[in-house]
Design a protein around this motif. Structure first.
Motif, PDB file in Angstrom:
ATOM      1  N   LEU A 153      31.245 -16.413  15.738  1.00  0.00           N
ATOM      2  CA  LEU A 153      32.398 -15.779  15.006  1.00  0.00           C
ATOM      3  C   LEU A 153      32.843 -16.740  13.931  1.00  0.00           C
ATOM      4  N   LYS A 154      32.798 -17.876  14.213  1.00  0.00           N
ATOM      5  CA  LYS A 154      33.088 -18.872  13.089  1.00  0.00           C
ATOM      6  C   LYS A 154      32.327 -19.004  11.729  1.00  0.00           C
ATOM      7  N   GLU A 155      30.995 -18.757  11.901  1.00  0.00           N
ATOM      8  CA  GLU A 155      30.167 -18.832  10.839  1.00  0.00           C
ATOM      9  C   GLU A 155      29.929 -17.542  10.295  1.00  0.00           C
ATOM     10  N   ASN A 156      30.193 -16.605  10.867  1.00  0.00           N
ATOM     11  CA  ASN A 156      30.008 -15.195  10.077  1.00  0.00           C
ATOM     12  C   ASN A 156      31.122 -14.256  10.249  1.00  0.00           C
ATOM     13  N   THR A 157      31.572 -13.588   8.855  1.00  0.00           N
ATOM     14  CA  THR A 157      32.335 -13.026   8.583  1.00  0.00           C
ATOM     15  C   THR A 157      32.207 -11.477   8.213  1.00  0.00           C
ATOM     16  N   SER A 158      32.996 -10.643   8.036  1.00  0.00           N
ATOM     17  CA  SER A 158      32.633  -9.165   7.892  1.00  0.00           C
ATOM     18  C   SER A 158      33.934  -8.455   7.489  1.00  0.00           C
ATOM     19  N   ASP A 159      33.621  -7.321   6.586  1.00  0.00           N
ATOM     20  CA  ASP A 159      34.632  -6.481   6.234  1.00  0.00           C
ATOM     21  C   ASP A 159      35.006  -5.450   7.533  1.00  0.00           C
ATOM     22  N   TYR A 160      34.025  -5.269   8.270  1.00  0.00           N
ATOM     23  CA  TYR A 160      34.249  -4.466   9.604  1.00  0.00           C
ATOM     24  C   TYR A 160      33.593  -5.172  10.975  1.00  0.00           C
ATOM     25  N   LEU A 176      39.170 -12.990  17.758  1.00  0.00           N
ATOM     26  CA  LEU A 176      38.994 -11.727  17.326  1.00  0.00           C
ATOM     27  C   LEU A 176      40.436 -11.121  16.850  1.00  0.00           C
ATOM     28  N   LEU A 177      41.758 -11.585  17.353  1.00  0.00           N
ATOM     29  CA  LEU A 177      43.018 -11.103  16.817  1.00  0.00           C
ATOM     30  C   LEU A 177      43.102 -11.878  15.518  1.00  0.00           C
ATOM     31  N   ARG A 178      42.591 -13.030  15.254  1.00  0.00           N
ATOM     32  CA  ARG A 178      42.666 -13.492  14.016  1.00  0.00           C
ATOM     33  C   ARG A 178      42.051 -13.051  12.773  1.00  0.00           C
ATOM     34  N   LYS A 179      40.791 -12.577  13.318  1.00  0.00           N
ATOM     35  CA  LYS A 179      39.850 -11.748  12.155  1.00  0.00           C
ATOM     36  C   LYS A 179      40.623 -10.696  11.851  1.00  0.00           C
ATOM     37  N   ALA A 180      41.526  -9.763  12.556  1.00  0.00           N
ATOM     38  CA  ALA A 180      42.184  -8.616  12.265  1.00  0.00           C
ATOM     39  C   ALA A 180      43.265  -9.033  11.428  1.00  0.00           C
ATOM     40  N   ARG A 181      43.896 -10.155  11.658  1.00  0.00           N
ATOM     41  CA  ARG A 181      45.296 -10.657  11.101  1.00  0.00           C
ATOM     42  C   ARG A 181      44.790 -10.772   9.375  1.00  0.00           C
ATOM     43  N   LYS A 182      43.438 -11.529   9.353  1.00  0.00           N
ATOM     44  CA  LYS A 182      42.937 -11.802   8.129  1.00  0.00           C
ATOM     45  C   LYS A 182      42.320 -10.616   7.183  1.00  0.00           C
ATOM     46  N   GLY A 183      42.402  -9.517   7.566  1.00  0.00           N
ATOM     47  CA  GLY A 183      41.912  -8.218   6.904  1.00  0.00           C
ATOM     48  C   GLY A 183      40.783  -7.730   7.335  1.00  0.00           C
ATOM     49  N   CYS A 184      40.135  -8.192   8.441  1.00  0.00           N
ATOM     50  CA  CYS A 184      38.703  -7.606   8.871  1.00  0.00           C
ATOM     51  C   CYS A 184      39.075  -6.349   9.518  1.00  0.00           C
ATOM     52  N   ARG A 185      38.865  -5.272   9.439  1.00  0.00           N
ATOM     53  CA  ARG A 185      38.992  -4.223  10.319  1.00  0.00           C
ATOM     54  C   ARG A 185      38.064  -4.331  11.628  1.00  0.00           C
ATOM     55  N   ILE A 232      43.688  -4.574  16.152  1.00  0.00           N
ATOM     56  CA  ILE A 232      42.692  -4.129  16.695  1.00  0.00           C
ATOM     57  C   ILE A 232      42.880  -2.754  17.167  1.00  0.00           C
ATOM     58  N   GLU A 233      41.950  -1.847  16.594  1.00  0.00           N
ATOM     59  CA  GLU A 233      41.963  -0.156  16.939  1.00  0.00           C
ATOM     60  C   GLU A 233      41.293   0.013  18.128  1.00  0.00           C
ATOM     61  N   VAL A 234      41.716   0.688  19.296  1.00  0.00           N
ATOM     62  CA  VAL A 234      41.051   1.245  20.316  1.00  0.00           C
ATOM     63  C   VAL A 234      40.549   2.513  20.265  1.00  0.00           C
ATOM     64  N   VAL A 235      39.464   2.883  20.129  1.00  0.00           N
ATOM     65  CA  VAL A 235      38.954   4.187  20.094  1.00  0.00           C
ATOM     66  C   VAL A 235      38.015   4.692  20.915  1.00  0.00           C
ATOM     67  N   GLU A 236      37.568   5.822  21.328  1.00  0.00           N
ATOM     68  CA  GLU A 236      36.429   6.303  22.338  1.00  0.00           C
ATOM     69  C   GLU A 236      35.235   6.189  21.559  1.00  0.00           C
ATOM     70  N   GLU A 237      35.133   6.568  20.461  1.00  0.00           N
ATOM     71  CA  GLU A 237      33.992   6.477  19.430  1.00  0.00           C
ATOM     72  C   GLU A 237      34.302   6.142  18.178  1.00  0.00           C
ATOM     73  N   ALA A 238      33.529   5.920  17.521  1.00  0.00           N
ATOM     74  CA  ALA A 238      33.569   5.704  15.988  1.00  0.00           C
ATOM     75  C   ALA A 238      32.500   6.297  15.184  1.00  0.00           C
ATOM     76  N   VAL A 239      32.830   6.555  13.876  1.00  0.00           N
ATOM     77  CA  VAL A 239      31.727   6.727  13.077  1.00  0.00           C
ATOM     78  C   VAL A 239      31.873   5.593  11.828  1.00  0.00           C
ATOM     79  N   HIS A 240      30.673   4.776  11.623  1.00  0.00           N
ATOM     80  CA  HIS A 240      30.440   4.121  10.512  1.00  0.00           C
ATOM     81  C   HIS A 240      29.442   4.282   9.309  1.00  0.00           C
ATOM     82  N   LYS A 241      30.152   4.518   8.207  1.00  0.00           N
ATOM     83  CA  LYS A 241      29.409   4.863   7.011  1.00  0.00           C
ATOM     84  C   LYS A 241      28.609   3.671   6.303  1.00  0.00           C
ATOM     85  N   THR A 242      27.448   3.585   6.424  1.00  0.00           N
ATOM     86  CA  THR A 242      26.902   2.398   5.600  1.00  0.00           C
ATOM     87  C   THR A 242      26.883   2.563   4.173  1.00  0.00           C
TER      88      THR A 242
END
Length: 256
Positions: A27-34, A64-73, A96-106
């Motif tokens: 988690l420290k070495e890798n960042t992401s938009d989602y 994980l909470l810090r990533k959400a605060r820094k703009g990662c969805r 952090i969003e809690v959902v039953e399922e999600a749809v990710h568009k690549t």
């Protein structure tokens, strides 16, 4: 590395088998938009039997909470071991969003259905007592695995997973995995998705199942794996060892 999306599941925080230190490094070495948390993040089954929560597990939650605060969805899809979180669907906790399922568009336009996968496990759905027994046995093999790898480490040998070896050797387990993958891919096709991302069975995989891209991001108990998407929309599995090992797979499902 920065990725467009990262998918991880089956962390099993709250158990001795969770490889929290390796996960923190990842988690420290890798960042992401989602960042998708695809179920079994906290192991409520084990915590109800015996409380186990070292500082490293708390550090993972804080990261994980810090990533959400820094703009990662950060999107959390609960699984069967953290089914308590399903009481809080459509809520946000620390971003952090809690959902039953999600749809990710690549990035290249494919729609991926993101689910944990336990709804397609007949044992979990129809004989939960048997799932609990299996969980006990699985925890025992992981404990034995830790002793074996402690000895292997002293001998200068690399990490090796006993439970993964046993699953590959047992024919019924292989049939179970294949049936699970086919059922999940079939349901994704019924909903009109080009692919599916899940966890649950602790077996990282990217493959075509009857025209549907089946992706399983693995776990952080045995394989220390994640599914990642780059800026071009290509998906690959990343295994976090001393040095990360990326295994890319051909993208078999495209949107016209």
């Amino acid at each position: 590395m920065h990725y467009r999306a990262i998918f991880i599941s089956d962390l099993h925080l709250g158990t001795p088998g969770c490889q929290a230190d390796a996960l923190l490094d990842f988690l420290k070495e890798n960042t992401s938009d989602y960042l998708y948390l695809v179920g079994d993040i906290i192991d409520g089954w084990q915590l109800r039997r015996r409380w186990y929560w070292p500082q490293a597990h708390n550090d993972v939650i804080q990261k994980l909470l810090r990533k959400a605060r820094k703009g990662c969805r950060v999107i959390y899809v609960p699984g069967n071991h953290d089914e308590f979180a399903r009481h809080f669907l459509d809520h946000h906790f620390g971003g952090i969003e809690v959902v039953e399922e999600a749809v990710h568009k690549t990035a290249d336009g494919r729609q991926l259905w993101v689910i944990h996968g336990d709804y397609f496990d007949a044992v979990v759905q129809q004989a939960k007592w048997l799932a609990y027994v299996g969980d006990y046995l699985y925890e025992f093999t992981l404990k034995l695995n830790r002793y074996l790898n402690n000895m292997r480490g002293r001998l200068g040998l690399p990490y090796w997973s006993l439970s993964a070896y046993l699953k590959h050797k047992v024919k019924k387990a292989l049939n179970y995995v294949t049936d699970f993958e086919n059922a999940v891919a079939h349901e994704a096709a019924k909903h009109g998705y080009q692919g599916v991302v899940c966890g649950h069975i602790h077996r990282a995989e990217i493959r075509d199942v009857n025209g549907v891209l089946y992706c399983n991001d693995g776990d952080w108990v045995e394989s220390r794996s994640a599914l990642v998407e780059n800026e071009q929309g290509e998906l690959s599995l990343l295994y976090w060892q001393t040095e990360p090992v990326v295994i890319a797979k051909p993208q078999l499902v495209k949107v016209a």
